[in-house]
Scaffold this motif. Structure first.
Motif, PDB file in Angstrom:
ATOM      1  N   VAL A 179      37.582   9.289  39.571  1.00 40.28           N
ATOM      2  CA  VAL A 179      36.331   9.869  39.014  1.00 40.28           C
ATOM      3  C   VAL A 179      36.574  11.246  39.522  1.00 40.28           C
ATOM      4  O   VAL A 179      36.444  11.652  40.781  1.00 40.28           O
ATOM      5  N   ALA A 180      36.678  12.547  38.898  1.00 35.91           N
ATOM      6  CA  ALA A 180      36.581  13.867  39.301  1.00 35.91           C
ATOM      7  C   ALA A 180      35.287  14.395  39.515  1.00 35.91           C
ATOM      8  O   ALA A 180      34.579  14.478  38.520  1.00 35.91           O
ATOM      9  N   GLN A 181      35.166  15.143  40.469  1.00 36.56           N
ATOM     10  CA  GLN A 181      33.994  15.916  40.746  1.00 36.56           C
ATOM     11  C   GLN A 181      33.800  16.800  39.600  1.00 36.56           C
ATOM     12  O   GLN A 181      34.458  17.858  39.278  1.00 36.56           O
ATOM     13  N   GLY A 182      32.574  16.738  38.897  1.00 35.81           N
ATOM     14  CA  GLY A 182      32.267  17.603  37.686  1.00 35.81           C
ATOM     15  C   GLY A 182      32.981  17.248  36.709  1.00 35.81           C
ATOM     16  O   GLY A 182      33.172  18.271  35.338  1.00 35.81           O
ATOM     17  N   GLY A 183      33.812  16.229  36.327  1.00 36.63           N
ATOM     18  CA  GLY A 183      34.726  16.025  35.296  1.00 36.63           C
ATOM     19  C   GLY A 183      34.331  14.596  34.982  1.00 36.63           C
ATOM     20  O   GLY A 183      33.328  13.976  34.954  1.00 36.63           O
ATOM     21  N   GLU A 184      35.541  13.775  34.356  1.00 34.53           N
ATOM     22  CA  GLU A 184      35.438  12.613  33.944  1.00 34.53           C
ATOM     23  C   GLU A 184      36.162  11.398  34.574  1.00 34.53           C
ATOM     24  O   GLU A 184      36.597  11.747  35.674  1.00 34.53           O
ATOM     25  N   ALA A 185      35.757  10.421  34.219  1.00 35.87           N
ATOM     26  CA  ALA A 185      36.418   9.103  34.865  1.00 35.87           C
ATOM     27  C   ALA A 185      37.434   8.419  33.868  1.00 35.87           C
ATOM     28  O   ALA A 185      37.387   8.551  32.834  1.00 35.87           O
ATOM     29  N   GLN A 186      38.694   8.079  34.640  1.00 37.06           N
ATOM     30  CA  GLN A 186      39.602   7.442  33.951  1.00 37.06           C
ATOM     31  C   GLN A 186      40.253   6.344  34.406  1.00 37.06           C
ATOM     32  O   GLN A 186      40.132   6.290  35.861  1.00 37.06           O
ATOM     33  N   ALA A 187      40.956   5.592  33.961  1.00 37.35           N
ATOM     34  CA  ALA A 187      41.773   4.170  34.552  1.00 37.35           C
ATOM     35  C   ALA A 187      42.926   4.228  34.165  1.00 37.35           C
ATOM     36  O   ALA A 187      43.633   4.805  33.184  1.00 37.35           O
ATOM     37  N   SER A 188      43.963   3.748  35.037  1.00 39.44           N
ATOM     38  CA  SER A 188      45.399   3.468  34.811  1.00 39.44           C
ATOM     39  C   SER A 188      45.801   2.225  35.373  1.00 39.44           C
ATOM     40  O   SER A 188      45.293   1.855  36.150  1.00 39.44           O
ATOM     41  N   VAL A 189      47.062   1.966  34.779  1.00 42.14           N
ATOM     42  CA  VAL A 189      47.468   0.758  34.897  1.00 42.14           C
ATOM     43  C   VAL A 189      49.217   0.806  35.257  1.00 42.14           C
ATOM     44  O   VAL A 189      49.700   1.496  34.430  1.00 42.14           O
ATOM     45  N   TYR A 190      49.532   0.093  36.291  1.00 45.93           N
ATOM     46  CA  TYR A 190      50.938   0.139  36.470  1.00 45.93           C
ATOM     47  C   TYR A 190      51.356  -1.203  36.895  1.00 45.93           C
ATOM     48  O   TYR A 190      50.821  -2.148  37.407  1.00 45.93           O
ATOM     49  N   ALA A 191      52.639  -1.610  36.467  1.00 42.47           N
ATOM     50  CA  ALA A 191      53.309  -3.042  36.769  1.00 42.47           C
ATOM     51  C   ALA A 191      54.756  -2.823  37.050  1.00 42.47           C
ATOM     52  O   ALA A 191      55.545  -1.970  36.666  1.00 42.47           O
ATOM     53  N   ALA A 192      55.248  -3.930  37.927  1.00 45.74           N
ATOM     54  CA  ALA A 192      56.678  -4.040  38.154  1.00 45.74           C
ATOM     55  C   ALA A 192      57.192  -5.463  38.330  1.00 45.74           C
ATOM     56  O   ALA A 192      56.111  -6.082  38.716  1.00 45.74           O
TER      57      ALA A 192
END
Length: 737
Positions: A179-192
């Motif tokens: 979550v960025a201050q003054g901005g938006e929220a985003q999600a990420s996914v990583y796998a190995a």
């Protein structure tokens, strides 16, 4: 916390996977890493090497280059839009903006698994590698011309990945929310996923990512918010085949693409918004296939490294601010201002649509002594061919040219850059004294065809251009080990980068530039828990390639003047008690021109710098993007928690001093400080992390580019400022299988 390792400590590498049978040293003071194409005890390397390990990246919650290079003071990260950031090491660089980079090789070499990814002539992009499942990021400071070749004037950055495990099936999965201050929220996914196909003989490793960086910048011209969010997706497949102790075959394919809907630039150094009628979007992708074969033939190690790499970066930019200062009324563009065509009344918008791509093939063969002994040696040959293509269309809306539908300017460029080299080094161990020498003979060539068309031209302008050069880059080094694990070292090394041909009308060729780096240092280990590394360097840079814009806005490279960079580097690692450690580093760099030169800009007024006319850049001008002082401090505390958990608390405090934005403008960027905090709780296979980066929400300016437009009665200026990320809150969940 991410541990900054300077010529001292690194994560031990699986040396056997490199075809070596020398065991990795377990002591923190002397881990084995592959540096300079040979496995070496890092404390025995003559020169300064920074190794940020996978463990360090995980502790810092690092995601990309902006996170990685804040951990290596002395390496300046100049932020741009997606895959458009530039790096400089020890002040060696004359441009901080990829928007002001079209032709010319960058001064810092970028390598992925020892494969060169630095464009030799036509700049395309700077790949931003995801930090997930990296084995290490190695920064070799100072020129690496002897073993790595062109484009490593200031140094080289080499990304290495975790190799497949031949014995155990396993993997990792991580989900993050930001979550960025003054901005938006985003999600990420990583796998190995690691998969042994034939136990102890053949294994595969699969890695994938879908990363979303939250946007935090607004475009008041389009009335859109959080426009600079970036999505990154891709993956890689690694294969490892080791039928016996002599043969190792290592294969890799990586693909990554990035999309950014609008620029990350700001209109000022203390705001996070932009102003354009249309978004400036970026789409970038790159891929690489590599096959490395290592074979032990008695006392000799044979290596073959074959690779193919490709890069593409498309940009759709709004350049209205460049040609149209007052978009409400339009202006007349005088005939002398833009390629001699016009005038065009009521121009209200300027657009630039550009596509750049390259693909290259490289082959390297090496033979080296398999074990470290009294006499060690390495010889090799290298060849690389890189094809490049660029198209650019400039539209002037309101130019009243019905035939060309506002298309005012078009250029296409197709060509090939080649490098051929023979290189080698020898090293003699005389008791505690080790002496070494090496060098590289190279031959480079650039050839391309260019077609340029302007709206009212009677025919297209076509040119075929070529440039060739040959040279030699030597290296000399000495190390002496004293009692108490104290090491003294000194070296002198030369670096070079490609010469080429300017594409602006009437512009001349430019030659390769070269420099000598003189360096000395001492590595101290007064106790088993304390390491102190101190080094100093002096770099003599002759005929540096300086990029500036002519009156028509075309970028021109000239070999001008002379520059010197000198400084000192300090790194300390201390573990006073079990579970507590402190790491600190500081770099002082004084990089300046030593001779005046004429800028090609040729504008009446430089608003930021106060220069006039075809002004002279005076001797003593600071090289751009490099602060005199950078520092980093990282504490970490690890303790047992309740119910069999482990608790880790860490932080990173960094300081970046003020910098000059461009070499031909006196615009100065202010100093800034950032603080990152991270807490992690782990139990068995599971881990939960909570962090905040840029805790005090600093509006530090990473880089800025100053430009000019003409009103017909004079000139005015504009600047694009690239700020570091605002405060970002992060939550991560990870499971290892």
């Amino acid at each position: 916390m991410a541990v900054f390792l300077q010529s001292g400590v690194a994560m031990a590498q699986d040396v056997a996977s490199q075809g070596q049978d020398e065991p990795a040293a377990p002591a923190e003071q002397g881990d084995i890493v592959v540096v300079g194409k040979r496995a070496q005890n890092i404390r025995d390397v003559a020169g300064t090497v920074n190794v940020v390990s996978s463990e360090d990246l995980t502790k810092a919650g690092a995601k990309d280059a902006e996170d990685i290079f804040k951990l290596t003071p002395g390496v300046q990260f100049n932020k741009g839009s997606a895959d458009g950031s530039l790096l400089s090491i020890r002040g060696i660089g004359t441009s901080t903006s990829s928007d002001n980079t079209s032709v010319g090789q960058l001064p810092t070499g970028i390598y992925i698994e020892d494969v060169p990814f630095t464009d030799p002539f036509q700049y395309v992009s700077t790949p931003d590698i995801s930090a997930f499942d990296l084995d290490a990021v190695k920064v070799l400071r100072g020129p690496q011309g002897a073993l790595y070749g062109s484009g490593s004037l200031g140094g080289a950055v080499n990304y290495t990945f975790k190799k497949p495990d031949l014995a155990d099936t396993g993997g990792s999965m991580m989900v993050t929310a930001d979550v960025a201050q003054g901005g938006e929220a985003q999600a990420s996914v990583y796998a190995a996923l690691n998969l042994p196909v034939v136990s102890d003989t053949f294994a595969l490793r699969f890695v994938g990512q879908y990363q979303n960086d939250p946007g935090y910048q607004d475009n008041i011209g389009t009335n859109e918010k959080n426009v600079n969010g970036r999505s990154v997706k891709g993956g890689r497949v690694l294969a490892l085949y080791r039928p016996d102790d002599r043969l190792t075959i290592d294969g890799l394919y990586i693909y990554q693409e990035s999309h950014q809907g609008d620029t990350s630039a700001s209109v000022g150094p203390d705001v996070r918004y932009y102003n354009s009628r249309h978004p400036s979007s970026y789409n970038s992708r790159f891929s690489m296939a590599k096959l490395e074969v290592n074979y032990l033939l008695g006392p000799v190690k044979l290596t073959s490294l074959t690779a193919h790499q490709s890069k593409t970066r498309n940009a759709n930019g709004d350049l209205t601010r460049l040609l149209v200062p007052d978009v409400t009324t339009g202006i007349d563009v005088p005939s002398e201002d833009f390629l001699g065509f016009g005038p065009f009344p009521q121009v209200t918008e300027a657009r630039n649509i550009e596509a750049r791509n390259s693909n290259g093939f490289s082959q390297e063969f090496r033979a080296a002594s398999a074990k470290k002994g009294r006499f060690n040696w390495l010889i090799g040959v290298f060849g690389q061919d890189v094809n490049f293509h660029r198209t650019q269309n400039v539209f002037l809306v309101g130019a009243n040219d019905p035939v060309h539908d506002d298309l005012y300017f078009n250029v296409s460029r197709d060509g090939i850059a080649k490098e051929r080299a023979v290189f080698g080094e020898v090293e003699l161990d005389i008791g505690g004294l080790e002496l070494g020498a090496g060098g590289r003979y190279f031959h480079t060539s650039v050839s391309f065809d260019q077609v340029r068309t302007a709206a009212l031209a009677s025919s297209a302008n076509t040119r075929s251009l070529t440039h060739t050069e040959s040279g030699f880059t030597p290296k000399f080094q000495a190390r002496y080990r004293l009692p108490g694990d104290t090491v003294l070292y000194a070296l002198a090394a030369k670096g070079f980068r490609f010469g080429g041909v300017n594409t602006a009308p009437g512009a001349a060729e430019y030659k390769s530039d070269n420099l000598w780096n003189y360096e000395a240092g001492i590595r101290l280990a007064p106790t088993s828990t304390l390491n102190v590394d101190v080094g100093a360097f002096y770099i003599d840079w002759k005929n540096p390639q300086i990029t500036s814009a002519d009156r028509n806005g075309f970028l021109v490279i000239s070999n001008v003047g002379k520059a010197v960079s000198k400084g000192a580097e300090l790194a300390i690692r201390w573990r006073p008690v079990e579970g507590l450690r402190f790491n600190g580093s500081m770099t002082y760099t004084d990089a300046k021109t030593k001779a005046p030169f004429q800028s090609t800009r040729n504008f009446a007024t430089d608003v930021a710098g106060g220069y006039t006319g075809n002004f002279e850049v005076p001797a003593g001008t600071r090289l751009p993007g490099t602060p005199k002082l950078q520092a980093s401090f990282q504490p970490e505390f690890v303790t047992a928690g309740p119910s069999g958990t482990e608790l880790s608390l860490s932080g990173t405090l960094t300081y970046t001093g003020k910098r000059q934005a461009q070499i031909d403008s006196a615009l100065m960027l202010p100093a800034y400080t950032t603080a990152d905090l991270r807490a992690k709780v782990s139990k068995g296979r599971f881990e939960v992390g909570l962090g905040v980066s840029n805790l005090f929400n600093s509006k530090g300016v990473s880089q800025a580019s100053y430009g000019y437009y003409s009103t017909g009665t004079g000139t005015d200026g504009y600047a694009d400022y690239y700020l570091i990320r605002p405060r970002v809150y992060s939550l991560s969940l990870r499971v290892d299988m």
